[in-house]
Write a protein that holds these residues in place. Structure first.
Motif, short mmCIF file in Angstrom:
data_model
loop_
_atom_site.label_atom_id
_atom_site.label_comp_id
_atom_site.label_asym_id
_atom_site.label_seq_id
_atom_site.Cartn_x
_atom_site.Cartn_y
_atom_site.Cartn_z
N VAL A 54 0.83 -1.20 0.00
CA VAL A 54 0.00 0.00 0.00
C VAL A 54 0.87 1.25 0.00
CG1 VAL A 54 -1.98 -1.08 1.14
CG2 VAL A 54 -0.18 -0.02 2.52
N ALA A 55 0.26 2.35 -0.43
CA ALA A 55 0.87 3.68 -0.32
C ALA A 55 0.11 4.43 0.76
CB ALA A 55 0.78 4.42 -1.65
N VAL A 56 0.85 5.06 1.65
CA VAL A 56 0.24 5.75 2.79
C VAL A 56 0.79 7.17 2.87
CG1 VAL A 56 -0.14 5.70 5.29
CG2 VAL A 56 0.05 3.56 4.01
N VAL A 65 -3.01 1.11 -3.50
CA VAL A 65 -2.86 -0.30 -3.16
C VAL A 65 -2.56 -1.12 -4.40
CG1 VAL A 65 -5.34 -0.77 -3.40
CG2 VAL A 65 -3.93 -2.29 -2.00
N ALA A 66 -1.71 -2.12 -4.25
CA ALA A 66 -1.53 -3.18 -5.24
C ALA A 66 -1.93 -4.47 -4.53
CB ALA A 66 -0.10 -3.25 -5.74
N LEU A 67 -3.07 -5.00 -4.91
CA LEU A 67 -3.59 -6.23 -4.29
C LEU A 67 -3.07 -7.39 -5.11
CD1 LEU A 67 -5.49 -6.71 -1.85
CD2 LEU A 67 -7.36 -6.96 -3.49
N ASN A 68 -2.14 -8.16 -4.56
CA ASN A 68 -1.40 -9.18 -5.30
C ASN A 68 -1.77 -10.58 -4.83
OD1 ASN A 68 0.04 -7.05 -6.61
ND2 ASN A 68 1.35 -6.88 -4.82
N ASP A 69 -2.12 -11.42 -5.79
CA ASP A 69 -2.66 -12.75 -5.50
C ASP A 69 -1.69 -13.84 -5.97
OD1 ASP A 69 -4.42 -14.70 -4.75
OD2 ASP A 69 -5.86 -14.34 -6.36
N ALA A 115 -4.86 0.46 -7.51
CA ALA A 115 -5.68 1.66 -7.40
C ALA A 115 -4.93 2.75 -6.66
CB ALA A 115 -6.99 1.35 -6.67
N VAL A 116 -5.12 4.00 -7.13
CA VAL A 116 -4.51 5.17 -6.49
C VAL A 116 -5.59 6.23 -6.30
CG1 VAL A 116 -2.78 7.00 -6.69
CG2 VAL A 116 -2.26 4.71 -7.54
N ASP A 117 -5.65 6.80 -5.12
CA ASP A 117 -6.59 7.87 -4.81
C ASP A 117 -6.48 8.98 -5.86
OD1 ASP A 117 -7.57 10.41 -3.59
OD2 ASP A 117 -7.84 9.18 -1.81
N THR A 118 -7.62 9.49 -6.31
CA THR A 118 -7.63 10.50 -7.37
C THR A 118 -6.82 11.74 -7.02
OG1 THR A 118 -9.73 11.34 -6.51
CG2 THR A 118 -9.85 9.77 -8.32
N LYS A 119 -6.75 12.09 -5.75
CA LYS A 119 -6.01 13.29 -5.33
C LYS A 119 -4.51 13.04 -5.26
CE LYS A 119 -9.87 15.12 -2.62
NZ LYS A 119 -10.34 15.52 -1.26
N TRP A 120 -4.10 11.78 -5.47
CA TRP A 120 -2.68 11.43 -5.35
C TRP A 120 -2.13 10.88 -6.66
CZ3 TRP A 120 0.44 11.87 -0.92
CH2 TRP A 120 -0.21 12.40 0.19
N ARG A 121 -2.73 11.26 -7.76
CA ARG A 121 -2.28 10.81 -9.07
C ARG A 121 -1.06 11.62 -9.52
NH1 ARG A 121 -7.18 8.48 -11.22
NH2 ARG A 121 -7.85 7.12 -9.52
N THR A 127 3.72 3.33 -10.04
CA THR A 127 5.03 2.74 -10.34
C THR A 127 5.71 2.25 -9.08
OG1 THR A 127 5.30 4.17 -12.27
CG2 THR A 127 7.29 3.20 -11.35
N ALA A 128 5.61 3.04 -8.01
CA ALA A 128 6.22 2.65 -6.74
C ALA A 128 5.59 1.38 -6.19
CB ALA A 128 6.10 3.78 -5.72
N LEU A 129 4.28 1.25 -6.33
CA LEU A 129 3.58 0.04 -5.87
C LEU A 129 4.03 -1.18 -6.68
CD1 LEU A 129 -0.02 1.49 -5.40
CD2 LEU A 129 1.45 0.60 -3.57
N LEU A 130 4.21 -1.01 -7.98
CA LEU A 130 4.67 -2.12 -8.82
C LEU A 130 6.12 -2.48 -8.52
CD1 LEU A 130 2.92 -1.09 -12.14
CD2 LEU A 130 2.37 -3.09 -10.74
#
Length: 228
Positions: A54-56, A65-69, A115-121, A127-130
């Motif tokens: 997650v990004a916080v 968040v990157a939800l990885n399965d 997914a990334v919050d619209t205000k944090w695009r 890229t950081a999540l990946l």
């Protein structure tokens, strides 16, 4: 500013909130088909695997968040728990068969939702999540990563990051052969694209305790990926 860290089970409700507020209203297939985020179980089932990130924000708000399965996919539903979900399951199973992804990228860690919050695009969060997901994959010794992109935007991102396009499916062509009632998203989101990424694993002898610790630090300490 933000940091990247592992996704914990205690984050499940916040992850679900972000998916409900951002992913479902914007992801082309869910938006076109007016699907509602009614499967909080998806987050609660995948997060305990330990591969999601997650990004916080500095204030502690979850903004990405990157939800990885891990394989095999442990949660069979794609979008909903209703019978309507079956038509989406069939679409992705079709892509799995036609692409032969199980042979091209065996044992791949799948980025199920990003997914990334619209205000944090436009801050490099996706890229950081990946990047953090790749570190997780290396640590867990997954040979590949994979992602199904229903958005032209995410497809461009994966191409930019050097992921290999394995298969591209035209929704219209698929529905001509497999009529199911799926509503086709508007342009430019007329294809679902499957990307894979081969992990460059360190030699087995290099997986010392120090090596594992450095991989953990890459994720835990925001990967030193603190961005303005």
């Amino acid at each position: 500013m933000f940091i990247i860290r592992p996704c914990y089970t205690s984050d499940a409700e916040e992850v679900y909130r972000l998916l409900k507020e951002v992913y479902y209203p914007e992801e082309p297939l869910t938006k076109a088909n007016r699907l509602q985020a009614d499967i909080p179980g998806l987050t609660k089932d995948i997060i305990p695997q330990g591969h999601s990130v997650v990004a916080v924000s500095e204030e502690g708000k979850l903004v990405g968040v990157a939800l990885n399965d891990e394989p095999p996919q442990s949660f069979p539903n794609i979008y909903t728990k209703t019978r309507e979900d079956i038509k989406f399951q069939e679409l992705f199973k079709y892509m799995e068969r036609e692409s032969r992804v199980l042979k091209a990228a065996p044992g791949a860690l799948e980025v199920r939702m990003l997914a990334v919050d619209t205000k944090w695009r436009n801050l490099g969060i996706a890229t950081a999540l990946l990047d953090a997901t790749k570190s997780k994959a290396i640590q867990a010794r997954f040979p590949f990563m994979m992602v199904y992109c229903t958005s032209a935007h995410s497809s461009r991102l994966m191409s930019k990051l050097g992921w290999r396009l394995l298969y591209s499916l035209s929704y219209s062509r698929y529905l001509e052969e497999h009529p199911s009632g799926i509503i086709v998203p508007p342009e430019p989101h007329n294809h679902c694209k499957l990307f894979i990424y081969q992990i460059d694993q360190p030699p087995v002898g290099d997986m010392s305790e120090d090596r594992v610790m450095s991989l953990n630090e890459t994720v835990l300490r925001s990967n030193m990926l603190v961005r303005n």
